[in-house]
Each structure stands twice: as C-alpha cells, then as structure tokens.
Design a protein around this motif. Structure first.
Motif, PDB file in Angstrom:
ATOM      1  N   VAL A 140      -3.081 -85.118 -75.597  1.00 14.44           N
ATOM      2  CA  VAL A 140      -3.104 -86.391 -74.868  1.00 14.44           C
ATOM      3  C   VAL A 140      -3.157 -86.145 -73.362  1.00 14.44           C
ATOM      4  O   VAL A 140      -3.911 -86.813 -72.635  1.00 14.44           O
ATOM      5  CB  VAL A 140      -1.867 -87.243 -75.239  1.00 14.44           C
ATOM      6  N   SER A 141      -2.396 -85.166 -72.891  1.00 15.15           N
ATOM      7  CA  SER A 141      -2.361 -84.872 -71.456  1.00 15.15           C
ATOM      8  C   SER A 141      -3.726 -84.399 -70.954  1.00 15.15           C
ATOM      9  O   SER A 141      -4.219 -84.878 -69.925  1.00 15.15           O
ATOM     10  CB  SER A 141      -1.302 -83.805 -71.170  1.00 15.15           C
ATOM     11  N   CYS A 142      -4.331 -83.460 -71.686  1.00 11.63           N
ATOM     12  CA  CYS A 142      -5.647 -82.958 -71.275  1.00 11.63           C
ATOM     13  C   CYS A 142      -6.687 -84.075 -71.280  1.00 11.63           C
ATOM     14  O   CYS A 142      -7.525 -84.172 -70.374  1.00 11.63           O
ATOM     15  CB  CYS A 142      -6.090 -81.835 -72.217  1.00 11.63           C
ATOM     16  N   PHE A 143      -6.620 -84.927 -72.303  1.00  8.60           N
ATOM     17  CA  PHE A 143      -7.573 -86.044 -72.403  1.00  8.60           C
ATOM     18  C   PHE A 143      -7.407 -87.000 -71.223  1.00  8.60           C
ATOM     19  O   PHE A 143      -8.396 -87.420 -70.598  1.00  8.60           O
ATOM     20  CB  PHE A 143      -7.346 -86.776 -73.724  1.00  8.60           C
ATOM     21  N   LEU A 144      -6.164 -87.334 -70.897  1.00  8.58           N
ATOM     22  CA  LEU A 144      -5.918 -88.273 -69.790  1.00  8.58           C
ATOM     23  C   LEU A 144      -6.323 -87.677 -68.451  1.00  8.58           C
ATOM     24  O   LEU A 144      -6.857 -88.384 -67.586  1.00  8.58           O
ATOM     25  CB  LEU A 144      -4.436 -88.670 -69.771  1.00  8.58           C
ATOM     26  N   VAL A 145      -6.080 -86.393 -68.264  1.00  8.05           N
ATOM     27  CA  VAL A 145      -6.470 -85.741 -67.009  1.00  8.05           C
ATOM     28  C   VAL A 145      -7.977 -85.845 -66.800  1.00  8.05           C
ATOM     29  O   VAL A 145      -8.457 -86.161 -65.704  1.00  8.05           O
ATOM     30  CB  VAL A 145      -6.026 -84.263 -67.006  1.00  8.05           C
ATOM     31  N   VAL A 146      -8.741 -85.588 -67.867  1.00  9.17           N
ATOM     32  CA  VAL A 146     -10.202 -85.675 -67.777  1.00  9.17           C
ATOM     33  C   VAL A 146     -10.652 -87.104 -67.481  1.00  9.17           C
ATOM     34  O   VAL A 146     -11.453 -87.345 -66.567  1.00  9.17           O
ATOM     35  CB  VAL A 146     -10.849 -85.163 -69.079  1.00  9.17           C
ATOM     36  N   ILE A 147     -10.143 -88.068 -68.241  1.00  8.50           N
ATOM     37  CA  ILE A 147     -10.578 -89.463 -68.088  1.00  8.50           C
ATOM     38  C   ILE A 147     -10.219 -89.999 -66.703  1.00  8.50           C
ATOM     39  O   ILE A 147     -11.058 -90.598 -66.010  1.00  8.50           O
ATOM     40  CB  ILE A 147      -9.945 -90.348 -69.184  1.00  8.50           C
ATOM     41  N   ILE A 148      -8.976 -89.783 -66.272  1.00 11.47           N
ATOM     42  CA  ILE A 148      -8.549 -90.276 -64.955  1.00 11.47           C
ATOM     43  C   ILE A 148      -9.299 -89.563 -63.841  1.00 11.47           C
ATOM     44  O   ILE A 148      -9.718 -90.173 -62.845  1.00 11.47           O
ATOM     45  CB  ILE A 148      -7.024 -90.107 -64.791  1.00 11.47           C
ATOM     46  N   GLY A 149      -9.512 -88.246 -64.009  1.00 13.47           N
ATOM     47  CA  GLY A 149     -10.242 -87.485 -62.996  1.00 13.47           C
ATOM     48  C   GLY A 149     -11.670 -87.968 -62.828  1.00 13.47           C
ATOM     49  O   GLY A 149     -12.159 -88.153 -61.709  1.00 13.47           O
ATOM     50  N   VAL A 150     -12.343 -88.181 -63.954  1.00 10.93           N
ATOM     51  CA  VAL A 150     -13.726 -88.664 -63.906  1.00 10.93           C
ATOM     52  C   VAL A 150     -13.791 -90.043 -63.253  1.00 10.93           C
ATOM     53  O   VAL A 150     -14.676 -90.325 -62.438  1.00 10.93           O
ATOM     54  CB  VAL A 150     -14.325 -88.713 -65.325  1.00 10.93           C
ATOM     55  N   ALA A 151     -12.846 -90.904 -63.599  1.00  9.30           N
ATOM     56  CA  ALA A 151     -12.827 -92.254 -63.033  1.00  9.30           C
ATOM     57  C   ALA A 151     -12.631 -92.222 -61.518  1.00  9.30           C
ATOM     58  O   ALA A 151     -13.280 -92.982 -60.779  1.00  9.30           O
ATOM     59  CB  ALA A 151     -11.719 -93.076 -63.697  1.00  9.30           C
ATOM     60  N   LYS A 152     -11.751 -91.346 -61.038  1.00 11.12           N
ATOM     61  CA  LYS A 152     -11.490 -91.281 -59.597  1.00 11.12           C
ATOM     62  C   LYS A 152     -12.667 -90.697 -58.818  1.00 11.12           C
ATOM     63  O   LYS A 152     -12.861 -91.032 -57.642  1.00 11.12           O
ATOM     64  CB  LYS A 152     -10.224 -90.459 -59.342  1.00 11.12           C
TER      65      LYS A 152
END
Length: 320
Positions: free
Chosen positions: A202-214
C-alpha cells in the motif's frame, strides 16, 4: 525548487509518522504474544514451532516470502538505483517467472518427495556430513555479514528523519523481532510478514500515485525520465565494465535469485510449511506475481523521484 527542498531537508517525522511506526511494532509484538500464549498447544513439537505443523496457508506463506525478499533495503536501494542509473535493473522483475518455474519443477519436488525440512539435510543425505557442515558454515557466515546491513540501512533512514540514535533504533527493532519470533515461531513470523507486506504494498502504491499526481501526470513523468536517459531497459552490450545491462540484470539475477530463493533456509522453511507440493507451488506463483508488482512499483518510484528533481538534483546541491 531549491527553496522548497531546503525548507525541510530531512523531512522530519510528525506525530502521525511516529504513531504509525509505534502501531507497527505493537502489532508485531501482539502477534508473537497471540501465537506464543493464546494458541500455544501443550503438546507443541519442534515441527509445530518451526513449520507450523506443515499446515500453514498458501496465501500467508506467499506474502511472507515477498516481505522477506523485499526488505526495507530493497525499498530504499532500488529507487536510488533507478534515480541514479536508470531502469535497466527492472529486468529482474519478469525474470522471476523463469526463476519460479525452476524452483517449482526442480527444487520443490526434491523437498517434498524426500521429506526435507532444510536444504542442508539434503546435502548430508546426498553427499556427506562434511559437505553439510561446510555449506552450513558459509550460510551462517553470510547471515552474519548481511543481517547488519539489512538492519542498519532502514535504521539509518529512521535516524535521519527522527534524530534518534541509530543504535537505540537497532536495539528496539531487533528486540521486537526476537520477541515475537521466540514466542510464536514460524506462525508469528509469517503473520507479521503478512502485515508488513501488505503495508509495504500500500505504501509503495501510494508513493507512486501521489508522486505522479504532484509532478503533473504520467506523461510528464515519462517525458522527464526519457530526457534524462532513465528509461533504457534493453541495453544489450556485452561490455563487462557497464554497470547494468540486460545480461547482468537477467542472467546474473537468474542464478542469484534461484540460489537464494530455492536454497536459502529462511525460504525453504516457508516453502515446506504448507500441506502439500501443490500448495507450495501455488504459494510460489503468488509470490512471483507479488514480487513483480512490488519490484515494478519500487523501480517506478525511482523514476518518479528523478522526474521530481530532474532540474534540481539534491545530490549535486549538497543536500544528500
């Protein structure tokens, strides 16, 4: 951008971060207490303690294998590799399909047909006690050399964001691990791995999604990564001085991971703790899929980091 980086160069932990960290340690401890006291049987045998009575479930074993092979070191080092040198290392992910096939159809039948609980027992039966002792010694030596690295690197990161002495962190985390392992045996280890593995995913997935969005979307990430030559995957050169090529990432890791996953006692002990060979093979295929997903997320995290700082390298400006 430099101003925003230097505003909080270490990314200090907040109350929420400490809360999550404390809860994680608390859950691990509680799992050990549960299996050590509340599920402990009066006639508990060595097989029950070390192998869960060979009645462990397929999915938890698969998640445990993922968590044990992709530690905090992988989560930190793989993105750093992508950030600094590009995506060539990702080839290891699809290579795991072939590795899993080799282990499933060559290694697993040997373990189950010969009722082997560890690979060193097989070496004694197949060759001699001297071979068993020698290989056991090299394994123990390897563990003594590599475990401090596995412990130190995540502790170093935690120390950077918390200011807590790194040796104190090591002591606390090691004590918790020893505690739940000693009390609950393989069951506590596996279920702790399940909790940690799911949180890791979950952490790795959220890091990718939030990073891409920013950054501004997937296309922006890939454009910046391509401009920085970070997307070359199939480097077919045979030059042995090249850091990563298709051959070192595929063939090299094929031998490395086949030996480690198929012959490491920590892995073999998990593989033979399920009821049958079919369960073991299923667990390894689930592990394979999970490994590919987590490794891909880790690799892409490094690409996202590069895209974030592509025009302001924190290493070059002395912040790292």
């Amino acid at each position: 951008m430099l101003k925003s980086i230097t505003a909080n160069p270490q990314g200090q932990f907040s109350i929420e971060d400490y809360t999550v960290f404390t809860i994680m340690l608390g859950i691990s401890t509680a799992i050990g207490v549960y299996f050590g006291f509340f599920q402990k049987k009066t006639n508990q045998t060595t097989e029950e303690y070390l192998l869960g009575g060979r009645k462990m479930k397929t999915f938890p074993i698969a998640i445990s294998l993922i968590a044990s092979q992709l530690s905090g070191v992988s989560i930190m080092s793989v993105p750093a590799e992508m950030y600094s040198y590009g995506a060539q290392y990702w080839i290891i992910a699809p290579t795991m399909i072939l590795i899993t096939m080799i282990i499933n159809f060559i290694f697993v039948p040997v373990f189950y047909n010969n009722h082997i609980t560890n690979c060193y027992q097989y070496l004694e039966d197949r060759f001699s006690p001297a071979v068993k002792k020698f290989v056991t010694f090299t394994y123990v030596l390897n563990i003594y050399l590599i475990l401090p690295i596995f412990i130190f690197i995540p502790a170093l990161a935690f120390s950077q964001v918390s200011g807590i002495n790194i040796h104190l962190i090591n002591g606390i985390v090691c004590s918790v691990c020893i505690f739940y392992t000693m009390l609950g045996g393989i069951k506590a280890v596996v279920w702790t791995d399940v909790v940690q593995g799911l949180i890791m995913f979950v952490s790795c997935f959220l890091v990718v999604i939030i990073g891409v969005a920013k950054i501004g979307g997937w296309s922006e990430v890939f454009e910046r990564a391509a401009a920085g030559n970070r997307l070359e995957i199939f480097d077919m050169t045979l030059d042995a001085t090249t850091r990563q090529t298709f051959w070192t990432s595929s063939v090299g890791n094929l031998f490395l991971w086949t030996g480690y996953l198929g012959l490491s006692q920590s892995c073999v002990q998990r593989i033979v703790s399920v009821p049958s060979m079919s369960h073991a093979r299923a667990a390894l295929w689930i592990f394979c899929v999970g490994f590919i997903i987590i490794m891909t997320l880790n690799c892409f995290t490094g690409i996202v980091i590069f895209a974030k700082y592509y025009d302001c390298d924190p290493i070059k400006v002395g912040l790292v």
